[in-house]
Motif scaffolding. Structure first.
Motif, PDB file in Angstrom:
ATOM      1  N   ILE A 345       0.769  -1.215   0.089  1.00 45.16           N
ATOM      2  CA  ILE A 345       0.123  -0.010   0.015  1.00 45.16           C
ATOM      3  C   ILE A 345       0.925   1.258   0.015  1.00 45.16           C
ATOM      4  O   ILE A 345       0.406   2.290  -0.629  1.00 45.16           O
ATOM      5  CB  ILE A 345      -0.920  -0.099   1.170  1.00 45.16           C
ATOM      6  N   THR A 346       1.997   1.248   0.814  1.00 47.02           N
ATOM      7  CA  THR A 346       2.946   2.451   0.979  1.00 47.02           C
ATOM      8  C   THR A 346       3.633   2.669  -0.057  1.00 47.02           C
ATOM      9  O   THR A 346       4.009   3.878  -0.606  1.00 47.02           O
ATOM     10  CB  THR A 346       3.462   2.481   2.294  1.00 47.02           C
ATOM     11  N   VAL A 347       4.102   1.804  -1.040  1.00 48.36           N
ATOM     12  CA  VAL A 347       4.902   1.892  -2.071  1.00 48.36           C
ATOM     13  C   VAL A 347       4.270   1.783  -3.397  1.00 48.36           C
ATOM     14  O   VAL A 347       4.465   2.778  -4.115  1.00 48.36           O
ATOM     15  CB  VAL A 347       6.141   0.733  -1.870  1.00 48.36           C
ATOM     16  N   ARG A 348       3.261   0.793  -3.609  1.00 50.09           N
ATOM     17  CA  ARG A 348       2.719   0.767  -4.893  1.00 50.09           C
ATOM     18  C   ARG A 348       1.953   2.040  -5.122  1.00 50.09           C
ATOM     19  O   ARG A 348       1.763   2.319  -6.518  1.00 50.09           O
ATOM     20  CB  ARG A 348       1.793  -0.638  -4.816  1.00 50.09           C
ATOM     21  N   ARG A 349       1.490   2.649  -4.173  1.00 48.35           N
ATOM     22  CA  ARG A 349       0.963   3.981  -4.544  1.00 48.35           C
ATOM     23  C   ARG A 349       1.289   4.966  -4.880  1.00 48.35           C
ATOM     24  O   ARG A 349       0.814   5.820  -6.125  1.00 48.35           O
ATOM     25  CB  ARG A 349       0.168   4.464  -2.945  1.00 48.35           C
ATOM     26  N   PHE A 350       2.797   5.033  -4.831  1.00 50.03           N
ATOM     27  CA  PHE A 350       3.702   5.765  -5.495  1.00 50.03           C
ATOM     28  C   PHE A 350       4.249   5.438  -6.588  1.00 50.03           C
ATOM     29  O   PHE A 350       5.430   5.846  -7.411  1.00 50.03           O
ATOM     30  CB  PHE A 350       4.462   6.542  -4.575  1.00 50.03           C
ATOM     31  N   ARG A 351       3.979   3.988  -7.141  1.00 57.70           N
ATOM     32  CA  ARG A 351       4.939   3.497  -8.195  1.00 57.70           C
ATOM     33  C   ARG A 351       6.145   3.346  -8.255  1.00 57.70           C
ATOM     34  O   ARG A 351       7.008   3.598  -8.992  1.00 57.70           O
ATOM     35  CB  ARG A 351       4.410   4.003  -9.579  1.00 57.70           C
ATOM     36  N   ARG A 352       6.870   3.086  -7.063  1.00 56.87           N
ATOM     37  CA  ARG A 352       8.195   3.009  -7.058  1.00 56.87           C
ATOM     38  C   ARG A 352       8.819   1.626  -7.031  1.00 56.87           C
ATOM     39  O   ARG A 352      10.114   1.453  -7.458  1.00 56.87           O
ATOM     40  CB  ARG A 352       8.788   3.209  -5.477  1.00 56.87           C
ATOM     41  N   GLN A 353       8.050   0.413  -6.855  1.00 58.34           N
ATOM     42  CA  GLN A 353       8.572  -0.941  -6.979  1.00 58.34           C
ATOM     43  C   GLN A 353       7.453  -1.436  -7.986  1.00 58.34           C
ATOM     44  O   GLN A 353       6.155  -1.154  -7.808  1.00 58.34           O
ATOM     45  CB  GLN A 353       8.724  -1.493  -5.776  1.00 58.34           C
ATOM     46  N   ARG A 354       7.821  -2.685  -8.595  1.00 49.98           N
ATOM     47  CA  ARG A 354       6.966  -3.247  -9.498  1.00 49.98           C
ATOM     48  C   ARG A 354       6.037  -4.337  -8.769  1.00 49.98           C
ATOM     49  O   ARG A 354       4.999  -4.649  -8.731  1.00 49.98           O
ATOM     50  CB  ARG A 354       7.521  -3.991 -10.395  1.00 49.98           C
ATOM     51  N   PHE A 355       6.864  -4.973  -7.672  1.00 53.21           N
ATOM     52  CA  PHE A 355       6.158  -5.899  -6.587  1.00 53.21           C
ATOM     53  C   PHE A 355       6.478  -5.616  -5.373  1.00 53.21           C
ATOM     54  O   PHE A 355       7.256  -6.527  -4.612  1.00 53.21           O
ATOM     55  CB  PHE A 355       6.662  -7.343  -7.014  1.00 53.21           C
ATOM     56  N   PRO A 356       5.939  -4.618  -4.837  1.00 51.45           N
ATOM     57  CA  PRO A 356       6.271  -4.197  -3.281  1.00 51.45           C
ATOM     58  C   PRO A 356       5.731  -5.321  -2.323  1.00 51.45           C
ATOM     59  O   PRO A 356       4.651  -5.539  -2.645  1.00 51.45           O
ATOM     60  CB  PRO A 356       5.420  -2.914  -3.066  1.00 51.45           C
ATOM     61  N   GLY A 357       6.524  -5.426  -1.532  1.00 53.23           N
ATOM     62  CA  GLY A 357       5.862  -6.472  -0.145  1.00 53.23           C
ATOM     63  C   GLY A 357       6.220  -7.943  -0.508  1.00 53.23           C
ATOM     64  O   GLY A 357       5.908  -8.705  -0.068  1.00 53.23           O
ATOM     65  N   ALA A 358       6.443  -8.190  -1.963  1.00 52.83           N
ATOM     66  CA  ALA A 358       6.609  -9.609  -2.527  1.00 52.83           C
ATOM     67  C   ALA A 358       7.269 -10.344  -1.501  1.00 52.83           C
ATOM     68  O   ALA A 358       7.194 -11.731  -1.524  1.00 52.83           O
ATOM     69  CB  ALA A 358       7.031  -9.634  -3.865  1.00 52.83           C
ATOM     70  N   GLY A 359       8.578 -10.111  -1.108  1.00 54.68           N
ATOM     71  CA  GLY A 359       9.531 -10.721  -0.128  1.00 54.68           C
ATOM     72  C   GLY A 359       8.939 -11.010   0.844  1.00 54.68           C
ATOM     73  O   GLY A 359       9.042 -12.308   1.222  1.00 54.68           O
ATOM     74  N   TYR A 360       8.328 -10.103   1.578  1.00 59.06           N
ATOM     75  CA  TYR A 360       7.330 -10.754   3.030  1.00 59.06           C
ATOM     76  C   TYR A 360       6.463 -11.663   2.447  1.00 59.06           C
ATOM     77  O   TYR A 360       6.235 -12.701   3.277  1.00 59.06           O
ATOM     78  CB  TYR A 360       6.650  -9.411   3.392  1.00 59.06           C
ATOM     79  N   ALA A 361       5.705 -11.458   1.412  1.00 66.40           N
ATOM     80  CA  ALA A 361       4.501 -12.463   1.342  1.00 66.40           C
ATOM     81  C   ALA A 361       5.295 -13.769   0.931  1.00 66.40           C
ATOM     82  O   ALA A 361       4.775 -15.108   1.281  1.00 66.40           O
ATOM     83  CB  ALA A 361       4.011 -12.023  -0.144  1.00 66.40           C
ATOM     84  N   VAL A 362       6.158 -13.929   0.063  1.00 69.13           N
ATOM     85  CA  VAL A 362       7.028 -15.113  -0.067  1.00 69.13           C
ATOM     86  C   VAL A 362       7.398 -15.591   1.090  1.00 69.13           C
ATOM     87  O   VAL A 362       7.385 -17.173   1.267  1.00 69.13           O
ATOM     88  CB  VAL A 362       8.193 -15.158  -1.195  1.00 69.13           C
ATOM     89  N   ALA A 363       8.110 -14.966   1.957  1.00 64.94           N
ATOM     90  CA  ALA A 363       8.673 -15.411   3.366  1.00 64.94           C
ATOM     91  C   ALA A 363       7.509 -16.151   4.287  1.00 64.94           C
ATOM     92  O   ALA A 363       7.630 -17.312   4.653  1.00 64.94           O
ATOM     93  CB  ALA A 363       9.249 -14.522   4.038  1.00 64.94           C
ATOM     94  N   ALA A 364       6.413 -15.679   4.137  1.00 62.35           N
ATOM     95  CA  ALA A 364       5.189 -16.232   5.026  1.00 62.35           C
ATOM     96  C   ALA A 364       4.515 -17.259   4.385  1.00 62.35           C
ATOM     97  O   ALA A 364       4.429 -18.257   5.151  1.00 62.35           O
ATOM     98  CB  ALA A 364       3.713 -15.004   4.925  1.00 62.35           C
ATOM     99  N   VAL A 365       4.563 -17.417   3.053  1.00 61.61           N
ATOM    100  CA  VAL A 365       4.222 -18.776   2.477  1.00 61.61           C
ATOM    101  C   VAL A 365       4.947 -19.850   2.652  1.00 61.61           C
ATOM    102  O   VAL A 365       4.824 -20.783   2.868  1.00 61.61           O
ATOM    103  CB  VAL A 365       3.984 -18.427   0.976  1.00 61.61           C
ATOM    104  N   VAL A 366       6.317 -19.788   2.568  1.00 59.70           N
ATOM    105  CA  VAL A 366       7.418 -20.545   2.645  1.00 59.70           C
ATOM    106  C   VAL A 366       7.367 -21.066   4.216  1.00 59.70           C
ATOM    107  O   VAL A 366       7.468 -22.513   4.538  1.00 59.70           O
ATOM    108  CB  VAL A 366       8.754 -19.981   2.357  1.00 59.70           C
ATOM    109  N   VAL A 367       7.334 -20.258   5.216  1.00 64.00           N
ATOM    110  CA  VAL A 367       7.416 -20.535   6.420  1.00 64.00           C
ATOM    111  C   VAL A 367       5.979 -21.343   6.824  1.00 64.00           C
ATOM    112  O   VAL A 367       6.055 -22.410   7.565  1.00 64.00           O
ATOM    113  CB  VAL A 367       7.408 -19.301   7.316  1.00 64.00           C
ATOM    114  N   TYR A 368       4.796 -20.985   6.231  1.00 61.39           N
ATOM    115  CA  TYR A 368       3.600 -21.748   6.452  1.00 61.39           C
ATOM    116  C   TYR A 368       3.664 -23.080   5.867  1.00 61.39           C
ATOM    117  O   TYR A 368       3.530 -24.100   6.810  1.00 61.39           O
ATOM    118  CB  TYR A 368       2.510 -21.094   5.821  1.00 61.39           C
TER     119      TYR A 368
END
Length: 427
Positions: A345-368
């Motif tokens: 929400i905080t980064v994509r709103r200003f189009r600074r990254q293509r996939f903001p937050g993807a690292g945390y999401a992938v980490a959550a899925v892997v841990v689960y």
């Protein structure tokens, strides 16, 4: 009507899962505890040898009614208490996250409970008949209390009212006691008296200078232990004198079920014991890292992350941390998911990254996924222990989401945050 049907369907599914877990794990821990308490009540020692119950004296006293109840009934009672504690804890942890993003709390909590019931620490707790979910709920209750206390202090600062002519009495006093979080520390104190391992939370309360909560926790633990000594002086002396000092009281250090640093080192050195000097050195380092990161999360206003870091630290440094003791991976995964959404929400709103937050999401899925699969596929590789240590060192925190004190900076709501404010800290 639809909600009632969903609740009934959920209870039926949970019942089927618990029944299957009883068959798989055999309620072995509950059986040992029940037999030990039964023998104790008939005049024998509660702790007769190196293999026996791990119940502390206060827990053994509370467990005495189970000696007169059939084992399946004991298992179901423990399962009901554990699932209730899990649901209440997730309401306290998931509910605020859902509301922050404008989502209804009920479906979010239902999804979280369903996913939590599938992870191995929860499955093992229910199937073995352990108290870890109850301990998780008690400690989480202190997070709620600290959050209420912070809200009460900030409300009094911003909207001071006239001094009360008379102090609250009766029901008003109880309501005031609950609303202001004055009971913070009771959960940690009870959990420490029942299983000892949560004592690290008491150390965290001291390090973070939450003096009242620390004093309440210490007084609660002391009262429970003193009461146990008065009711069972011999068992209490034996517990502190010969049971508690043993490193292998929870089982062999080199067993695959021991997913702590000590277990990893014992298997690495192919020894029945762990190299004490190396283990103590790295344990002190992990405690320092956990305390420093937890205190920083507390100062930035994320008490949930602070408690989660302490829970992970306790699991990592314990001489024997069996898989059912790793329940603190549940809020860790929630924090990763929340950090991913906040970053998006905080980064994509200003189009600074293509996939903001993807690292945390992938980490959550892997841990689960890691904690959902059969532990026989991962325990031999020390995957659980490594995951806990990695989370301890990399788990982010989210400034201002659950403060126990005024945060060092007060972020605006997620959807209105200024572009200069970064995402989650601690990564």
């Amino acid at each position: 009507m639809r909600r009632s049907a969903l609740v009934a369907l959920g209870c039926f599914g949970a019942g089927l899962l618990i029944t299957w877990l009883f068959g798989r794990y055999g309620l072995s821990t509950a059986a040992v505890d029940r037999a030990a308490v039964h023998d104790w009540l008939t005049g024998e020692s509660l702790y007769p040898g190196r293999v026996g119950t791990l119940l502390s004296p206060p827990a053994a006293i509370l467990f005495t009614p189970a000696a007169f109840v059939p084992l399946p009934t004991v298992g179901w009672l423990l399962a009901v208490v554990g699932v209730a504690a899990l649901v209440l804890a997730l309401i306290a942890l998931v509910g605020p996250v859902a509301r922050r993003y404008g989502r209804p709390r009920g479906p979010a909590v239902a999804i979280a409970v369903t996913l939590a019931l599938l992870v191995e620490p929860v499955r093992a707790t229910l199937g073995l008949g352990c108290l870890d979910l109850l301990m998780f709920g008690l400690v989480t209750a202190d997070v709620v209390a600290l959050r209420r206390a912070a809200w009460a202090r900030s409300r009094a600062a911003w909207w001071p009212g006239p001094p009360a002519s008379q102090p609250p009495r009766g029901r008003r006093k109880l309501r005031h006691f609950w609303a202001t979080g004055a009971w913070a520390g009771v959960g940690v104190g009870l959990a420490t008296a029942l299983t000892i391992s949560p004592v690290l939370f008491l150390g965290y309360l001291l390090v973070s200078r939450q003096w009242r909560a620390a004093l309440t926790a210490a007084a609660t633990t002391t009262t429970m232990l003193a009461g146990a000594f008065l009711l069972a002086p011999g068992a209490t002396v034996t517990w502190f004198g010969s049971v508690l000092p043993r490193l292998d009281r929870g089982g062999p250090l080199d067993a695959l079920a021991n997913q702590s640093l000590a277990g990893v080192l014992a298997r690495l050195y192919d020894s029945a014991t762990t190299p004490a000097l190396i283990w103590l050195s790295f344990s002190v380092l992990l405690v320092a890292v956990g305390m420093i990161r937890a205190r920083s999360a507390h100062a930035d206003g994320d008490e949930i992350a602070a408690f989660t870091l302490i829970g992970l630290t306790s699991a990592a440094i314990g001489p024997v941390s069996r898989i059912h003791e790793l329940v603190w991976v549940l809020p860790a995964m929630l924090i990763l998911v929340d950090a991913s959404v906040r970053r998006r929400i905080t980064v994509r709103r200003f189009r600074r990254q293509r996939f903001p937050g993807a690292g945390y999401a992938v980490a959550a899925v892997v841990v689960y996924l890691l904690f959902v699969v059969d532990p026989r596929w991962t325990a031999a590789w020390d995957a659980y222990a490594i995951a806990v240590i990695v989370l301890l060192n990399t788990l982010p925190w989210r400034p201002g989401v659950a403060p126990a004190v005024p945060a060092r900076r007060r972020p605006e709501p997620v959807a209105r945050r200024a572009p200069a404010i970064p995402g989650p800290r601690g990564s």
